[in-house]
Design an enzyme around this catalytic site. Structure first.
Site, short mmCIF file in Angstrom:
data_model
loop_
_atom_site.label_atom_id
_atom_site.label_comp_id
_atom_site.label_asym_id
_atom_site.label_seq_id
_atom_site.Cartn_x
_atom_site.Cartn_y
_atom_site.Cartn_z
CE LYS A 276 -4.18 -1.92 2.19
NZ LYS A 276 -5.13 -1.83 3.40
CG PHE B 242 -13.72 1.33 6.01
CD1 PHE B 242 -13.32 1.02 4.90
CD2 PHE B 242 -14.61 0.53 6.88
CE1 PHE B 242 -13.52 -0.41 4.49
CE2 PHE B 242 -14.73 -0.83 6.34
CZ PHE B 242 -14.27 -1.23 5.25
NE ARG C 43 -7.10 -12.69 4.88
CZ ARG C 43 -7.11 -11.56 4.51
NH1 ARG C 43 -6.66 -10.65 3.61
NH2 ARG C 43 -7.74 -10.53 5.70
CB THR D 113 -7.04 -5.74 9.66
OG1 THR D 113 -7.44 -6.84 9.01
CG2 THR D 113 -7.18 -4.60 9.06
NE ARG E 279 -2.41 -5.50 7.00
CZ ARG E 279 -3.53 -6.37 6.43
NH1 ARG E 279 -3.87 -7.11 7.25
NH2 ARG E 279 -3.97 -6.07 5.42
CG ASN F 111 -3.58 -2.49 6.77
OD1 ASN F 111 -3.59 -2.09 5.45
ND2 ASN F 111 -4.57 -2.95 7.05
CG HIS G 166 -5.61 -5.98 -0.40
ND1 HIS G 166 -6.79 -5.76 0.21
CD2 HIS G 166 -5.63 -6.57 -1.33
CE1 HIS G 166 -7.75 -6.41 -0.55
NE2 HIS G 166 -6.95 -7.11 -1.55
#
Length: 138
Positions: A9, A57, A85, A91, A102, A112, A115
């Protein structure tokens, strides 16, 4: 072999963390079968995150994801979706396990750093959203 979709991100790209995150991905045994750096338009971000359209959001998420470049990737290995994941971590980075992306690199729950697809059906939408079949090697 299973494929999953991943994004580094804007918050992580802006801070020059892409290389460190890619290294963690490769060290975890993933093959990167597609990768490119792009700057999402607002419309592209809205289309990608359409499932969250009614969530409070949504607007902030789309603004964040379109503010600066991201790195999109298609990752491949056995159990790729679950393993990616796990490597990303929770998250909310405050709840993420040590050693996860993260926990190490995220700023907060909104920024964070990464994705990932959460299910095979999600990966089946997300991968072709950014890659055509000629761009995936492996």
């Amino acid at each position: 072999m299973e494929r999953t979709f991943a994004i580094i991100k804007p918050d992580a790209v802006e801070r020059g963390l892409s290389g460190k995150i890619i290294t963690k991905i490769e060290e975890a045994g993933f093959a990167i079968v597609g990768m490119k750096k792009i700057h999402l338009s607002r419309a592209q971000a809205e289309g990608f995150y359409y499932v969250h359209k009614e969530r409070p959001f949504f607007n902030d998420l789309c603004s964040f994801m379109s503010r600066s470049p991201v790195i999109v990737m298609c990752l491949q290995k056995e159990n790729a979706i679950a393993d990616w994941r796990t490597l990303m971590g929770a998250t909310n980075p405050a709840n993420a396990e040590p050693g996860t992306i993260r926990k190490e690199f995220a700023k907060n729950i909104e920024e964070n750093s990464s994705h990932g697809s959460d299910a095979p059906e999600t990966a089946a939408f997300e991968i072709p959203y950014f890659f055509n079949s000629f761009e995936l090697v492996g």
